[in-house]
Design a protein around this motif. Structure first.
Motif: not given
Length: 100
Positions: A24-43
């Motif tokens: 996924a491309d999350l470039s420039g996103a505001n992810l303040e306090r986002a919850n990625f618990w257990g997320a698959y973020l490979q690449g």
């Protein structure tokens, strides 16, 4: 959401619990306090994304591009999984539990 683009999205406090965000491309996103618990973020790409207080507990950051992320702290990546292919900002070190 594999391969999704969230370029410059406003995603404060978003819940990505266990989500598949591979490449996924999350470039420039505001992810303040986002919850990625257990997320698959490979690449996934986090170029210039605001990661202040984002939760990466048990998230898989293998091969993720975090080198240009903003407000990322050592404690956040200590709770995540990753390896030598995970690209971190210069001021952070790979956690000892990451595989070589």
């Amino acid at each position: 959401m594999e391969g999704a683009t969230f370029w410059r999205a406003s995603l404060q406090q978003a819940n990505f619990l266990g989500a598949n965000l591979e490449r996924a491309d999350l470039s420039g996103a505001n992810l303040e306090r986002a919850n990625f618990w257990g997320a698959y973020l490979q690449g996934a790409r986090f170029d210039y994304a605001n990661l202040q207080a984002a939760n990466f507990e048990t998230a898989d950051l293998t091969g993720a591009y975090l080198n240009k992320a903003k407000n990322l702290e050592q404690g956040q990546i200590e709770e995540a999984e990753g390896d030598r292919t995970t690209i971190l900002p210069e001021n952070l070190q790979p956690p000892k539990h990451w595989q070589a």
